[in-house]
Design a protein around this motif. Structure first.
Motif, PDB file in Angstrom:
ATOM      1  N   LEU A  29       1.011  -1.744   2.365  1.00 32.14           N
ATOM      2  CA  LEU A  29      -0.425  -1.612   2.023  1.00 32.14           C
ATOM      3  C   LEU A  29      -1.158  -2.794   2.621  1.00 32.14           C
ATOM      4  O   LEU A  29      -2.412  -2.731   2.951  1.00 32.14           O
ATOM      5  N   LEU A  30      -0.614  -3.964   2.379  1.00 27.97           N
ATOM      6  CA  LEU A  30      -1.586  -5.166   2.470  1.00 27.97           C
ATOM      7  C   LEU A  30      -1.767  -5.426   3.942  1.00 27.97           C
ATOM      8  O   LEU A  30      -2.648  -6.021   4.210  1.00 27.97           O
ATOM      9  N   SER A  31      -0.831  -4.937   4.735  1.00 30.58           N
ATOM     10  CA  SER A  31      -0.818  -4.968   6.368  1.00 30.58           C
ATOM     11  C   SER A  31      -2.037  -4.069   6.616  1.00 30.58           C
ATOM     12  O   SER A  31      -2.575  -4.158   8.018  1.00 30.58           O
ATOM     13  N   MET A  32      -2.587  -3.336   5.911  1.00 28.91           N
ATOM     14  CA  MET A  32      -3.792  -2.346   6.328  1.00 28.91           C
ATOM     15  C   MET A  32      -5.086  -3.343   6.316  1.00 28.91           C
ATOM     16  O   MET A  32      -6.065  -3.133   7.185  1.00 28.91           O
ATOM     17  N   LEU A  33      -5.037  -4.432   5.829  1.00 28.38           N
ATOM     18  CA  LEU A  33      -6.091  -5.474   5.621  1.00 28.38           C
ATOM     19  C   LEU A  33      -6.070  -6.385   6.882  1.00 28.38           C
ATOM     20  O   LEU A  33      -4.968  -6.698   7.094  1.00 28.38           O
TER      21      LEU A  33
END
Lengths: 468, 587
Positions: A436-440
């Motif tokens: 999920l954090l890699s979306m940012l």
């Protein structure tokens, strides 16, 4: 042991009797009604010539001719390892049709305070298999972490899931004793809820390593003030004398507090906030503070009290005082629940105070703390933006803001959402976190150590999102 | 609790008449108000709190289960006192100054049993006493007569007790002594030992108070930078649960540049006290490199320990603080939490069936609070010299509502207010101190110190930071309605700068080895670096550079890493240079 037939007043759960010899404060009393029934109670106030007694089973059936016997001791719980697998009523008597309990010891149910100097600071990670807890509100052995819920919310499912899945990872490798002994203290829950718990205990075979105390909704309210103390006395015995790691589930603390209020009102005490007695903080602390670890002892007592917040109000005295004593709280959220998220845990107001010492290199994983912080910050930002979107629409937001909005949605759907039967390892939880954090954009991850970003950040994911 | 002179002062004993929780009444007891008594066969410690005719009401500091009418009550004839002398530091006490390690040993159990007493300081242990007076010297109350190396970092000064007359020194001893052996004799016939007793409810005497002008440096950016407290000042930290009161108090206890720290855990969690006991001995004082524990005295009365002892632990703490102040030290006292103390007063008051004031609290709540906070201050000592006590009290308002009586009565007294904010805590902005609501009335009187010791422009730069944060607050209201993109570019840039102020400067990670303590110089340099970004960015904007390009300069996100940078001077120098070059390259 002297018997009296000197009752002067009966009022609500209280009986007043005249005595001609001194009676100790907190002593246990037996009252025999004319019908031959024996009721038990406890001395609430003792002065020369007069005592007031709180009767656990309620005062119905007592008249002025009932005989009163003072047992000369404070209330004790008969404890033994054989209690495991047994079902008892709210006063500690077996109701499962099994044999009488032959106690090893009888212990005072008002546990003495643990000397802070003798405590051991809790820092062993418990894997509950629930991402919202393991990843962001980690539970450790010896912690007291309540579930703040509301009427009609699935707090029981969450508690059961934790009871089923809780393990301490290192011990898995050793292959022994990783499971917890579960003490279940029910206070004023309905028969139906009780059945739900019992069915689950039986289905999973957990009953063998459990002790169940049942005070149901139609059992006497005053008894509820004793039930959790019996449960905790048993827990302390198993933990600190027999070396078990004990998980205590107490439900529902709200009913317990109602019973305190009832007694307070009957004694005509000066009430505190919303009619609850002024000493409720001290009283609750005497329950919650019985969680912990003791230096040099094998076992531990971990508590998960459940309470339903009246009209979901976290400032109500019951959750408020609880929150000041316990080491954090897990908050069950009504809107997440109606959205179908399982478990509907709102991580933003939830907290585990002992998390920082229970995670990290050697315990869970080096990046755990940073990932958790970053997930919090990003989800909080996404949540804020949702309000804004309602006013201005998505088009008016920057590309950055849109990413945070997407993040918040996916966080609920993928990280929080997992169902009550899924057991996720901490590795899985953290990997979902990184997905999920890699979306940012990389530079937005300001709470994470640069090395950890280099190791875990998924470049492809970021590009994929960017290309949408 | 003091045990030494009990025997000679025993007065008439009484008999228990009734028992209700921690409140016991006795008849035929010849006692004065606040005398310490021993209740029942087990000798539970209590204190006289009401006398009505032949009936004396006692609050008992231990569990009263099983105690009944007819049991004896023994009067000591002494008020609740603490033992003072070498051995106070590096110790953990309960609310009536019984050492917890000693209790564990005496009781042989991890649980706190009843009726066990232990002196507050070790009466057996001998200390190396070096006199600072000679035969023939005149000494007055409060004067130093000798020194004892108490711990690695603290020299304990032996004083002429304030209750003595003083006079000419007639005999002086040097060498190893226990605290009860006489070390100095005076012409007045008075004999000085290293052991003193003092009743906790009475402030130790001092001469006039001074206006404090030196900050208590805490190493916490938002405190040192925006809302400083003075040495000798008072501060309150109110906040709902989970907003970080205890972490802030712990940070202060660890890093505040006081000589002595007295930490009172009043009605809080057992595990938190254990954390302090386990952590502090391993931590080093950033200035001296000595273990923090050697300057610390802990008082732990956890929430499940008897409520009456919770009422007294605050007084025990402040009396110990005053004793060290009298030696000329700067003492910091943390009380976590004063709300639990107020609630203990309420509980006792309601058992006495007193007429309640606001929300059930006794009518004397405000008086008790102000009496306590007034014991803080920078004092001229009776023996000459100066000493200070800074008091930092946590407040736990029910439901986080600051309008409740304890918060309100506290705010009327204290001069620094650190408002904790649940919203900030939820988004893991720590320390979650709200910069709009908090204030410090010490700013002006401390500015000269900052100008001299940190930087001449410090107050101006700080004001720039405050203004920017204020402006952000106003702009955010508009953003909530129309979105960020609708704002003019200069306002967008202000938001960006304010974001760095919040994330890079105000936030501080208490659990990060480097970031946990930030010296005032670093606090200032970090603020200055953000201002450099601000100035360069606005210059670029004026020159027509689009805001996106300014925001995207590579160096800017490095502002967020300043706090955790080990070699911070180099890091910030380089960062400022990079910001300047990179932004200037844009036009």
């Amino acid at each position: 042991m002297k018997e009296y037939q000197t009752i002067t007043e009966i009022s609500g759960p209280l009986v007043f009797a005249e005595v001609d010899e001194p009676v100790g404060y907190d002593e246990i009393v037996e009252i025999e009604t004319p019908a031959g029934e024996t009721l038990r109670g406890q001395v609430l106030e003792s002065s020369e010539g007069l005592v007031s007694i709180q009767v656990f089973e309620g005062t119905s059936g007592i008249d002025r001719n009932a005989s009163v016997r003072f047992l000369g001791e404070t209330m004790k719980m008969p404890v033994t390892e054989d209690l495991l697998g047994r079902v008892l009523d709210g006063s500690g008597r077996p109701i499962d049709g099994g044999p009488e309990i032959v106690p090893d010891e009888r212990q005072d149910i008002v546990g003495a305070a643990i000397n802070p100097y003798s405590r051991e600071y809790p820092e062993e990670f418990i894997q509950t298999g629930v991402s919202a807890i393991d990843g962001m509100n980690t539970l450790v052995r010896g912690q007291k972490l309540p579930i703040f819920s509301g009427s009609g919310l699935p707090h029981n499912e969450i508690a059961l899931q934790i009871a089923r899945q809780a393990t301490v990872p290192e011990e898995d490798e050793g292959g022994e004793g990783s499971e917890f002994a579960v003490i279940f203290g029910a206070m004023g829950i309905t028969q139906e809820e009780a059945n739900e718990f019992m069915a689950d205990f039986e289905r999973t075979g957990a009953l063998e390593r459990s002790v169940v105390f049942m005070n149901l909704a139609d059992d006497p309210a005053v008894e509820r003030t004793v039930t959790p103390r019996l449960a905790l006395t048993t827990a302390e015995y198993l933990a600190f004398e027999k070396g078990y790691h004990v998980l205590v589930i107490l439900t529902d603390i709200t009913n317990y507090c109602e019973a305190l209020r009832e007694i307070g009102a009957a004694r005509e005490e000066v009430p505190g906030r919303r009619g609850y007695p002024g000493y409720m903080y001290t009283d609750l602390a005497q329950l919650y503070e019985r969680a912990g670890r003791i230096e040099g002892r094998e076992g531990s007592v971990t508590q998960i009290p459940i309470l339903t917040m009246p009209s979901d109000d976290i400032t109500h005295p019951i959750p408020d005082l609880t929150g000041y004593i316990t080491e954090g709280q897990i908050i069950v959220d009504r809107s997440l629940n109606s959205q179908g998220t399982e478990p509907p845990i709102n991580v933003l107001p939830s907290l585990s105070r002992l998390m920082d010492d229970g995670i990290g290199e050697g315990l869970t994983r080096g990046d755990h703390g940073d990932v958790s912080d970053q997930l919090y910050a990003a989800y909080a930002e996404g949540e804020d933006l949702r309000d804004l979107v309602n006013i201005v629409g998505r088009e008016a937001l920057t590309e950055r803001d849109n990413k945070f909005l997407d993040f918040a949605d996916r966080f609920e759907d993928e990280f929080i959402q997992q169902g009550y039967e899924t057991n996720r390892s901490i590795e899985d939880t953290l990997e979902i976190g990184w997905d999920l954090l890699s979306m940012l954009p990389r530079e937005e991850l300001n709470r994470i150590d640069e090395e950890a970003i280099a190791e875990h950040y998924r470049e492809e994911a970021a590009e994929a999102v960017g290309a949408d | 609790m003091s045990t030494t002179e009990r025997t000679e002062a025993v007065r008439e004993d009484g008999v228990i008449q009734s028992v209700s929780g921690p409140v016991v009444t006795a008849t035929d007891l010849d006692a004065r108000m606040n005398d310490v008594v021993y209740v029942g066969e087990e000798g539970l410690m209590g204190e006289v709190i009401e006398i009505e005719g032949n009936l004396t009401t006692i609050q008992v500091y231990e569990e009263t289960s099983g105690v009944g009418p007819g049991e004896p009550v023994e009067n000591t004839g002494e008020p609740l006192s603490v033992d003072l002398g070498p051995g106070l530091l590096d110790t953990i006490y309960d609310g009536v100054q019984r050492p917890l390690d000693e209790l564990e040993e005496k009781m042989g159990s991890a649980y706190l049993d009843r009726g066990v007493d232990a002196p507050g300081i070790d009466l057996e242990r001998s200390w190396e006493f070096t006199p600072t007076v000679e035969v023939g010297d005149e000494v007055a109350p409060g004067d130093v007569v000798g020194e004892v190396p108490e711990t690695e970092s603290i020299t304990h000064k032996v004083l002429v007790p304030p209750t003595f007359e003083g006079g000419e020194v007639t005999a002086v001893e040097a060498g190893e002594f226990t605290v009860e052996e006489v070390v100095v004799e005076l012409s007045s016939g008075e004999e000085i030992t290293m052991h003193q007793e003092w009743p906790v409810r009475k402030a130790r005497p001092a001469n006039e108070k001074e206006t404090p002008t030196i900050p208590l440096v805490s190493g916490q950016r938002i405190l040192d930078g925006l809302f400083p407290i003075a040495k000798g000042g008072t501060a309150a930290i109110p906040g709902p649960f989970g907003s970080g009161k205890t972490v802030t108090q712990h940070q202060l206890a660890k890093w505040a540049d006081a000589d002595i720290v007295v930490y009172v855990g009043c009605g809080e969690r057992g595990n938190e006290m254990t954390e302090v006991i386990e952590d502090f001995p391993e931590l080093e004082d950033p200035k001296t490199g000595k273990p923090l524990m050697s300057r610390t005295c802990l008082i732990a009365n956890t929430s499940n320990m008897p409520v009456a002892a919770r009422e007294s632990c605050i007084y025990t703490g402040i009396t110990i603080a005053e004793y060290f102040r009298d030696m000329g030290y700067d003492v910091a006292l943390m009380a976590d939490s004063t709300s639990r103390w107020a609630e203990a007063m309420r509980e006792i008051s309601s058992r006495l069936e007193e007429m309640p004031g606001e929300e059930g609290y006794p009518a004397y709540l405000a008086a008790a609070l102000s009496e306590f906070y007034e014991r803080a201050g920078k004092f001229n000592l009776i023996g000459g010299g100066e000493g200070s006590i800074s008091v930092i009290g946590a407040v736990s308002p029910p439901g986080g509502d600051f309008s409740e009586p304890v918060t309100q009565n506290t705010l009327r007294i204290v001069k620094t207010f650190w408002a904790l904010d649940a919203d900030l805590a939820e988004r893991r902005h720590f320390p979650s101190i709200n910069w709009d609501e908090s204030y410090s009335l010490y700013r002006q009187q401390l500015d000269p110190w900052y100008r001299e010791n940190v930087a001449e422009e410090y107050p101006e730069i700080r004001q720039w930071g405050i203004d920017t944060l204020d402006e952000e607050g106003e702009l955010q209201e508009i953003v909530q309605l129309v979105g960020k993109d609708a704002l003019p570019e200069d306002q967008q840039l202000t938001l960006e700068v304010a974001r760095y102020l919040r994330e890079a400067w105000l936030q501080q990670n208490a659990f990060h080895d480097v970031d946990t303590y930030c010296e005032p110089e670093k606090t200032y340099r970090m603020l200055l670096a953000i201002k450099t970004f601000n100035d360069e960015a606005f210059a670029a904007l004026d020159a027509g550079v689009p805001i996106e390009e300014i925001q995207d300069v590579d160096a800017a996100p490095r502002l967020n890493r300043m706090g955790t940078a080990e070699e911070w001077t180099e890091f910030i120098d380089e960062l400022e240079a990079d910001l300047e070059t990179q932004i200037r390259e844009l036009y």
